[in-house]
Write a protein that holds these residues in place. Structure first.
Motif, PDB file in Angstrom:
ATOM      1  N   LEU A   1      39.090  52.058  40.925  1.00  0.00           N
ATOM      2  CA  LEU A   1      38.544  50.738  40.593  1.00  0.00           C
ATOM      3  C   LEU A   1      39.266  49.704  41.438  1.00  0.00           C
ATOM      4  N   ARG A   2      38.509  48.893  42.157  1.00  0.00           N
ATOM      5  CA  ARG A   2      39.154  47.845  42.944  1.00  0.00           C
ATOM      6  C   ARG A   2      38.358  46.556  42.828  1.00  0.00           C
ATOM      7  N   LYS A   3      39.077  45.468  43.022  1.00  0.00           N
ATOM      8  CA  LYS A   3      38.467  44.147  42.891  1.00  0.00           C
ATOM      9  C   LYS A   3      38.044  43.669  44.272  1.00  0.00           C
ATOM     10  N   LEU A   4      36.850  43.112  44.365  1.00  0.00           N
ATOM     11  CA  LEU A   4      36.396  42.569  45.650  1.00  0.00           C
ATOM     12  C   LEU A   4      37.184  41.293  45.946  1.00  0.00           C
ATOM     13  N   ARG A   5      37.770  41.242  47.147  1.00  0.00           N
ATOM     14  CA  ARG A   5      38.575  40.085  47.546  1.00  0.00           C
ATOM     15  C   ARG A   5      37.966  39.443  48.789  1.00  0.00           C
ATOM     16  N   ALA A   6      38.038  38.120  48.864  1.00  0.00           N
ATOM     17  CA  ALA A   6      37.445  37.406  50.001  1.00  0.00           C
ATOM     18  C   ALA A   6      38.022  37.903  51.324  1.00  0.00           C
ATOM     19  N   GLU A   7      39.299  38.257  51.351  1.00  0.00           N
ATOM     20  CA  GLU A   7      39.936  38.561  52.635  1.00  0.00           C
ATOM     21  C   GLU A   7      39.528  39.896  53.240  1.00  0.00           C
ATOM     22  N   ASP A   8      38.933  40.777  52.446  1.00  0.00           N
ATOM     23  CA  ASP A   8      38.430  42.008  53.066  1.00  0.00           C
ATOM     24  C   ASP A   8      37.122  42.459  52.407  1.00  0.00           C
ATOM     25  N   MET A   9      36.310  41.485  52.020  1.00  0.00           N
ATOM     26  CA  MET A   9      35.098  41.809  51.265  1.00  0.00           C
ATOM     27  C   MET A   9      34.112  42.670  52.050  1.00  0.00           C
ATOM     28  N   PHE A  10      33.973  42.395  53.344  1.00  0.00           N
ATOM     29  CA  PHE A  10      32.987  43.175  54.105  1.00  0.00           C
ATOM     30  C   PHE A  10      33.488  44.589  54.355  1.00  0.00           C
ATOM     31  N   GLU A  11      34.786  44.694  54.591  1.00  0.00           N
ATOM     32  CA  GLU A  11      35.386  46.013  54.784  1.00  0.00           C
ATOM     33  C   GLU A  11      35.227  46.867  53.523  1.00  0.00           C
ATOM     34  N   THR A  12      35.486  46.258  52.383  1.00  0.00           N
ATOM     35  CA  THR A  12      35.337  46.971  51.113  1.00  0.00           C
ATOM     36  C   THR A  12      33.888  47.404  50.905  1.00  0.00           C
ATOM     37  N   TRP A  13      32.971  46.502  51.214  1.00  0.00           N
ATOM     38  CA  TRP A  13      31.552  46.797  50.995  1.00  0.00           C
ATOM     39  C   TRP A  13      31.081  47.931  51.899  1.00  0.00           C
ATOM     40  N   GLU A  14      31.644  47.962  53.115  1.00  0.00           N
ATOM     41  CA  GLU A  14      31.261  49.028  54.054  1.00  0.00           C
ATOM     42  C   GLU A  14      31.820  50.384  53.642  1.00  0.00           C
ATOM     43  N   ASP A  15      32.841  50.366  52.800  1.00  0.00           N
ATOM     44  CA  ASP A  15      33.489  51.612  52.386  1.00  0.00           C
ATOM     45  C   ASP A  15      32.774  52.199  51.167  1.00  0.00           C
ATOM     46  N   ASP A  16      31.474  52.448  51.329  1.00  0.00           N
ATOM     47  CA  ASP A  16      30.677  52.948  50.208  1.00  0.00           C
ATOM     48  C   ASP A  16      30.793  54.471  50.108  1.00  0.00           C
ATOM     49  N   ILE A  17      30.230  55.011  49.042  1.00  0.00           N
ATOM     50  CA  ILE A  17      30.208  56.467  48.896  1.00  0.00           C
ATOM     51  C   ILE A  17      28.766  56.919  48.969  1.00  0.00           C
ATOM     52  N   GLU A  18      28.441  57.617  50.037  1.00  0.00           N
ATOM     53  CA  GLU A  18      27.076  58.098  50.290  1.00  0.00           C
ATOM     54  C   GLU A  18      26.030  57.009  50.107  1.00  0.00           C
ATOM     55  N   GLY A  19      26.339  55.828  50.628  1.00  0.00           N
ATOM     56  CA  GLY A  19      25.331  54.770  50.651  1.00  0.00           C
ATOM     57  C   GLY A  19      25.205  53.952  49.386  1.00  0.00           C
ATOM     58  N   ILE A  20      26.026  54.264  48.382  1.00  0.00           N
ATOM     59  CA  ILE A  20      25.927  53.450  47.158  1.00  0.00           C
ATOM     60  C   ILE A  20      27.295  52.912  46.738  1.00  0.00           C
ATOM     61  N   HIS A  21      27.240  51.875  45.932  1.00  0.00           N
ATOM     62  CA  HIS A  21      28.420  51.372  45.232  1.00  0.00           C
ATOM     63  C   HIS A  21      28.101  51.305  43.743  1.00  0.00           C
ATOM     64  N   ILE A  22      29.094  51.633  42.937  1.00  0.00           N
ATOM     65  CA  ILE A  22      29.021  51.223  41.535  1.00  0.00           C
ATOM     66  C   ILE A  22      29.675  49.850  41.479  1.00  0.00           C
ATOM     67  N   VAL A  23      28.912  48.865  41.048  1.00  0.00           N
ATOM     68  CA  VAL A  23      29.401  47.488  41.054  1.00  0.00           C
ATOM     69  C   VAL A  23      29.424  46.944  39.631  1.00  0.00           C
ATOM     70  N   ALA A  24      30.560  46.373  39.241  1.00  0.00           N
ATOM     71  CA  ALA A  24      30.658  45.731  37.932  1.00  0.00           C
ATOM     72  C   ALA A  24      30.923  44.251  38.143  1.00  0.00           C
ATOM     73  N   PHE A  25      30.102  43.425  37.518  1.00  0.00           N
ATOM     74  CA  PHE A  25      30.352  41.983  37.523  1.00  0.00           C
ATOM     75  C   PHE A  25      30.981  41.611  36.181  1.00  0.00           C
ATOM     76  N   ALA A  26      32.122  40.972  36.214  1.00  0.00           N
ATOM     77  CA  ALA A  26      32.734  40.513  34.967  1.00  0.00           C
ATOM     78  C   ALA A  26      33.663  39.355  35.282  1.00  0.00           C
ATOM     79  N   GLU A  27      33.481  38.280  34.536  1.00  0.00           N
ATOM     80  CA  GLU A  27      34.332  37.115  34.694  1.00  0.00           C
ATOM     81  C   GLU A  27      35.555  37.307  33.813  1.00  0.00           C
ATOM     82  N   GLU A  28      36.712  37.391  34.428  1.00  0.00           N
ATOM     83  CA  GLU A  28      37.913  37.674  33.648  1.00  0.00           C
ATOM     84  C   GLU A  28      38.246  36.530  32.685  1.00  0.00           C
ATOM     85  N   GLU A  29      37.877  35.314  33.068  1.00  0.00           N
ATOM     86  CA  GLU A  29      38.188  34.137  32.249  1.00  0.00           C
ATOM     87  C   GLU A  29      37.257  34.004  31.044  1.00  0.00           C
ATOM     88  N   ASP A  30      36.224  34.813  31.027  1.00  0.00           N
ATOM     89  CA  ASP A  30      35.250  34.727  29.951  1.00  0.00           C
ATOM     90  C   ASP A  30      35.554  35.812  28.910  1.00  0.00           C
TER      91      ASP A  30
END
Lengths: 407, 407
Positions: free
Chosen positions: A259-288
């Motif tokens: 599990l890793r958090k998407l960060r502005a400083e390497d967001m595209f690199e993280t997105w490119e590091d998919d597994i067989e063309g997919i990502h499991i993506v969770a959206f959650a606001e920690e402050e909420d």
């Protein structure tokens, strides 16, 4: 009649003084001490070519090269290119004090230079620091880029000296971290650790302690190094101490976080590091509160399943990317004021999302685990619904696949 | 020879695919799903005048008006104005989906409209939402503005439904928060609480619970409201329950926090809220072990002295304002890679900083308290050193006061 918010009325004792500054800084009616830098119009970003690149690299302690495709013909794309230039100019202006130079390399016009320097990915920025090149494949905003460069100026290893500083370390569960216990700053094993740290700076955080009691708290033996995966409770001890630089580097590269958090400083690199063309993506606001609750469930499931090598979940806190929220809501057809988890196909952005009736209807850890199992087994995927006609709630337009969950 | 950082080499299985997208989005060689919005060149920001303002306000669910001084003659300042327009255009483009309109009001040309709408501070942005106007006096970046507007679209009160959600609430020590316990959503006292919340949205966070066990955890009786000052361990119970909207508003406006964190969304407003022309400013990076340690000491001192009405400390995490770091380092002559605390005169940005030999030499809570006492008593101030000649380490230029602590 209109009513000004109370908070705004409260704090204007110095409104007059603030107005006096306006001719200097029209955007920030601030008093002194908070004058936000604005681009002063001076050209600092160098157009890099075959003739000037060596001199440019030598001139500064750090050099930042934006590698871009040929300047496009369309007016709109040219405007975008100009905006990128502005971002770089502002960053260059701000970082002038720190002796950091900036340049642009055209992949077509300057293909020879690009090859010599090893620039590969258009749209990336390459930072040359001593004998290293660090690729920045993150959000190209002045803020993110400057923060990245400042991080590169820091020591590659932070020393933890006491129990209070150790608490700071304990709180950084979002980051990949390493911590080692060494005899002192002159230790050759600490030297190797530092060399490894430089390879990953500023993406991965390296800590060291020379203090016996801190080491004891961390259950570290002398020359031992622990690897902390994000959000995991227990670290992995890297086997075979003491380690060479290469051993440390190899261990890190072999461990993709569950599990890793998407960060502005390497967001595209993280997105490119998919597994067989997919990502499991969770959206959650920690402050909420709901977001936080969902995140706790997600962390639990990630901890329980970290042994699965093909499991990789990206957590996105929408608060970190406000400009992308409307885009994501439209692309994925989800409501991001609520927690969401889904599978995204990175080739076409087709997606399928776990059903939750409302924000009170969060899945239990077991339900989430079952869903993830179904994803890994291919039972939940982004393709199955594309040709389905039986779901009467959905108005699929042909050729425009809509995911199973709409707003 | 140059060596590409290992992290960059690691993740390029889809480099080819990424390149295919380049003609669409030259800045973000992303796969699908992470296409950062770029300004599409369409004009959406309306030039507000006497004739169109009523229609513009009616047309959208929320309207965002940037109030600015007359367009300057100098080319440089015109360029800055254009950049502000670009920021607003990008925000307008992104928020089009959410039915939020944008406009600009010239304080000279449109002074009548400005007066009618109650716009006062040049450089501020005023958001019109139903019968309220909320002033945005923060950093005018698309990111910050869009996040602010999205926060305004949320419910003014967040409901805490269980123990896990309560943990989210407990973690928000940086924010001014209120939490109330009410019978249910139909309670008239909850209604008053909600009305008060709207007055401060999104600057101050309001929470409510209808759950007996959550209320018990918070030691709240029915209709009771607790006020949490940032960084304090115990809340204040607002006396005289149940409360009207006005009572709640009044209580909040009377309580200036002892320690508060500078936030992008109201940074200028916070800075203008000085005490007799000065601020006590602490720089500390929470992510850094030394910064964290210093912050813990600072919080302790703030807690022990929260009864002092004239004590107000602004904590700045440099990580939140990377673009300002070089400016602050130059203006205040401090090294922001280390924790710092000082007194800043907001009229001339003259400042004086607590001496620390190095980052290991943090003050004890007692030392920090003594220093703060000296500040409040006027013994430590920004004026004493201005004419001093005896300090041989310093090379004061006449008319250019240098603070007592140099890099």
């Amino acid at each position: 009649t209109v009513q000004i918010s109370h908070l705004s009325q409260q704090h204007f004792p110095l409104l007059r003084l603030a107005l006096l500054n306006l001719h200097l800084a029209p955007l920030s009616p601030a008093e002194k001490g908070l004058e936000f830098p604005q681009y002063d119009g001076k050209d600092r970003v160098v157009d890099i070519n075959d003739k000037n690149y060596k001199k440019a690299l030598k001139k500064h302690s750090m050099m930042c090269l934006f590698y871009h495709g040929p300047i496009p013909d369309s007016k709109e794309l040219q405007k975008q290119h100009q905006m990128t230039e502005m971002v770089l100019e502002l960053a260059a202006q701000v970082m002038e004090e720190k002796d950091i130079g900036f340049g642009m390399v055209d992949s077509q016009k300057d293909s020879k230079v690009a090859k010599k320097l090893g620039l590969q990915e258009e749209g990336s920025t390459y930072v040359f620091k001593e004998d290293r090149v660090v690729e920045f494949d993150g959000l190209l905003s002045a803020n993110t880029l400057v923060e990245f460069l400042l991080d590169l100026l820091k020591e590659p290893v932070e020393v933890i000296g006491n129990a209070l500083e150790l608490r700071a370390f304990d709180r950084m569960e979002e980051d990949i971290r390493l911590v080692g216990y060494f005899k002192n700053e002159d230790s050759e094993h600490y030297e190797a650790f530092k060399e490894a740290a430089e390879q990953f700076q500023p993406y991965i955080k390296f800590f060291a302690t020379f203090d016996k009691s801190v080491a004891k708290e961390l259950t570290l033996k002398l020359n031992e190094v622990d690897f902390y995966e994000p959000f995991m409770e227990e670290p992995l001890t890297i086997p075979g101490k003491p380690h060479t630089e290469e051993e440390l580097v190899e261990f890190i590269m072999e461990h993709r976080p569950t599990l890793r958090k998407l960060r502005a400083e390497d967001m595209f690199e993280t997105w490119e590091d998919d597994i067989e063309g997919i990502h499991i993506v969770a959206f959650a606001e920690e402050e909420d509160p709901d977001g936080f609750e969902f995140l706790e469930i997600l962390k639990q499931v990630a901890r329980d399943n970290t042994q699965l090598p093909e499991l990789s979940i990206i957590w996105i806190d929408p608060d970190d990317f406000p400009l992308l929220i409307p885009y994501w809501e439209k692309t994925f057809k989800v409501d991001l004021f609520r927690p969401q988890i889904g599978v995204v196909n990175v080739t076409d952005a087709d997606s399928v999302w776990l059903e939750m009736d409302d924000e009170e209807d969060l899945p239990t850890p077991q339900e989430l685990e079952d869903w993830i199992e179904d994803v890994l087994a291919g039972k939940v995927n982004t393709e199955d619904d594309d040709d389905e006609e039986e779901d009467e709630d959905e108005e699929d337009e042909p050729g425009n696949p809509i995911c199973c969950r709409s707003l």
